[in-house]
Design a protein around this motif. Sequence first.
Motif, mmCIF file in Angstrom:
data_model
loop_
_atom_site.group_PDB
_atom_site.id
_atom_site.type_symbol
_atom_site.label_atom_id
_atom_site.label_comp_id
_atom_site.label_asym_id
_atom_site.label_seq_id
_atom_site.Cartn_x
_atom_site.Cartn_y
_atom_site.Cartn_z
ATOM 1 N N TRP A 1 0.829 -1.201 0.000
ATOM 2 C CA TRP A 1 0.000 0.000 0.000
ATOM 3 C C TRP A 1 0.861 1.247 0.000
ATOM 4 O O TRP A 1 1.890 1.311 0.675
ATOM 5 N N TYR A 2 0.445 2.239 -0.759
ATOM 6 C CA TYR A 2 1.129 3.523 -0.863
ATOM 7 C C TYR A 2 0.267 4.601 -0.226
ATOM 8 O O TYR A 2 -0.954 4.541 -0.289
ATOM 9 N N VAL A 3 0.923 5.587 0.347
ATOM 10 C CA VAL A 3 0.253 6.700 1.018
ATOM 11 C C VAL A 3 0.423 7.948 0.167
ATOM 12 O O VAL A 3 1.518 8.222 -0.327
ATOM 13 N N GLY A 4 -0.659 8.706 -0.020
ATOM 14 C CA GLY A 4 -0.537 9.887 -0.857
ATOM 15 C C GLY A 4 -1.654 10.895 -0.667
ATOM 16 O O GLY A 4 -2.411 10.852 0.297
ATOM 17 N N ARG A 5 -1.741 11.771 -1.650
ATOM 18 C CA ARG A 5 -2.695 12.877 -1.627
ATOM 19 C C ARG A 5 -3.214 13.105 -3.033
ATOM 20 O O ARG A 5 -2.655 12.591 -3.999
ATOM 21 N N GLN A 6 -4.257 13.899 -3.150
ATOM 22 C CA GLN A 6 -4.754 14.295 -4.462
ATOM 23 C C GLN A 6 -4.328 15.729 -4.718
ATOM 24 O O GLN A 6 -4.574 16.627 -3.906
ATOM 25 N N ASP A 7 -3.672 15.961 -5.836
ATOM 26 C CA ASP A 7 -3.185 17.281 -6.202
ATOM 27 C C ASP A 7 -4.350 18.148 -6.659
ATOM 28 O O ASP A 7 -5.408 17.645 -7.042
ATOM 29 N N LYS A 8 -4.137 19.455 -6.665
ATOM 30 C CA LYS A 8 -5.215 20.355 -7.099
ATOM 31 C C LYS A 8 -5.558 20.188 -8.570
ATOM 32 O O LYS A 8 -6.638 20.568 -8.996
ATOM 33 N N ASN A 9 -4.683 19.545 -9.376
ATOM 34 C CA ASN A 9 -5.034 19.266 -10.769
ATOM 35 C C ASN A 9 -5.826 17.962 -10.907
ATOM 36 O O ASN A 9 -6.211 17.576 -11.996
ATOM 37 N N GLY A 10 -6.046 17.265 -9.790
ATOM 38 C CA GLY A 10 -6.842 16.041 -9.784
ATOM 39 C C GLY A 10 -6.033 14.769 -9.705
ATOM 40 O O GLY A 10 -6.525 13.752 -9.221
ATOM 41 N N ASN A 11 -4.805 14.766 -10.188
ATOM 42 C CA ASN A 11 -3.983 13.558 -10.150
ATOM 43 C C ASN A 11 -3.595 13.215 -8.717
ATOM 44 O O ASN A 11 -3.574 14.067 -7.839
ATOM 45 N N PHE A 12 -3.278 11.941 -8.512
ATOM 46 C CA PHE A 12 -2.904 11.448 -7.197
ATOM 47 C C PHE A 12 -1.395 11.274 -7.118
ATOM 48 O O PHE A 12 -0.789 10.672 -8.002
ATOM 49 N N GLU A 13 -0.814 11.779 -6.024
ATOM 50 C CA GLU A 13 0.623 11.670 -5.777
ATOM 51 C C GLU A 13 0.844 10.758 -4.578
ATOM 52 O O GLU A 13 0.381 11.046 -3.481
ATOM 53 N N PHE A 14 1.541 9.659 -4.817
ATOM 54 C CA PHE A 14 1.876 8.728 -3.745
ATOM 55 C C PHE A 14 3.384 8.762 -3.567
ATOM 56 O O PHE A 14 4.125 8.432 -4.486
ATOM 57 N N ASP A 15 3.815 9.187 -2.382
ATOM 58 C CA ASP A 15 5.247 9.378 -2.181
ATOM 59 C C ASP A 15 5.850 8.453 -1.135
ATOM 60 O O ASP A 15 7.028 8.553 -0.844
ATOM 61 N N ALA A 16 5.047 7.566 -0.564
ATOM 62 C CA ALA A 16 5.589 6.665 0.452
ATOM 63 C C ALA A 16 4.960 5.281 0.333
ATOM 64 O O ALA A 16 3.749 5.145 0.237
ATOM 65 N N SER A 17 5.809 4.272 0.356
ATOM 66 C CA SER A 17 5.344 2.893 0.414
ATOM 67 C C SER A 17 5.237 2.522 1.886
ATOM 68 O O SER A 17 6.167 2.761 2.661
ATOM 69 N N ALA A 18 4.105 1.969 2.283
ATOM 70 C CA ALA A 18 3.863 1.733 3.707
ATOM 71 C C ALA A 18 3.731 0.260 4.067
ATOM 72 O O ALA A 18 3.426 -0.064 5.202
ATOM 73 N N GLY A 19 3.922 -0.639 3.136
ATOM 74 C CA GLY A 19 3.781 -2.056 3.439
ATOM 75 C C GLY A 19 2.330 -2.490 3.385
ATOM 76 O O GLY A 19 1.585 -2.088 2.494
ATOM 77 N N ASP A 20 1.917 -3.279 4.373
ATOM 78 C CA ASP A 20 0.552 -3.804 4.357
ATOM 79 C C ASP A 20 -0.453 -2.740 4.793
ATOM 80 O O ASP A 20 -0.090 -1.632 5.179
ATOM 81 N N LEU A 21 -1.723 -3.097 4.723
ATOM 82 C CA LEU A 21 -2.797 -2.145 4.993
ATOM 83 C C LEU A 21 -2.730 -1.577 6.408
ATOM 84 O O LEU A 21 -2.902 -0.380 6.619
ATOM 85 N N ARG A 22 -2.449 -2.402 7.387
ATOM 86 C CA ARG A 22 -2.363 -1.940 8.778
ATOM 87 C C ARG A 22 -1.242 -0.910 8.929
ATOM 88 O O ARG A 22 -1.429 0.150 9.527
ATOM 89 N N ASN A 23 -0.081 -1.181 8.359
ATOM 90 C CA ASN A 23 1.029 -0.241 8.446
ATOM 91 C C ASN A 23 0.719 1.061 7.696
ATOM 92 O O ASN A 23 1.133 2.133 8.124
ATOM 93 N N ALA A 24 -0.001 0.946 6.588
ATOM 94 C CA ALA A 24 -0.374 2.140 5.828
ATOM 95 C C ALA A 24 -1.247 3.057 6.686
ATOM 96 O O ALA A 24 -1.002 4.266 6.747
ATOM 97 N N PHE A 25 -2.232 2.504 7.365
ATOM 98 C CA PHE A 25 -3.067 3.315 8.246
ATOM 99 C C PHE A 25 -2.249 3.887 9.397
ATOM 100 O O PHE A 25 -2.407 5.052 9.757
#
Length: 115
Positions: A88-112
């Motif tokens: 799972w990757y952690v990210g945000r949505q840019d103001k142009n609409g695209n999604f930026e994921f800048d960190a790999s977090a491992g499994d779902l629990r670690n991502a949260f």
Amino acid sequence: MYILNNIFSEEEKKILERCGGANYSVLDKVEYDCYIYCKYGEYYYNDCFAATDDEYFMKWRFEKANPYRIIRFHDRYLMETMDEKGEWYVGRQDKNGNFEFDASAGDLRNAFNSL
């Protein structure tokens, strides 16, 4: 447009309830592209997101992702890709609409837990 999978295992559902509470939603589709920060990616920041003049960010490189599942948690996003199921990757949505994921977090629990 990407049609996303919204099926979760029983263990994943427990994690969603425990970690996300009432503050998460599972996306069924996204109309914008998803990009993952990658040292040798083929795209630069300004190719993917609203342009910046900041030299630091302009040098960031990204690869285009093929999303499998995306979870929204407040103003952040967790994404699992078709190519790396279980990662799972952690990210945000840019103001142009695209999604930026800048960190790999491992499994779902670690991502949260990384949020």
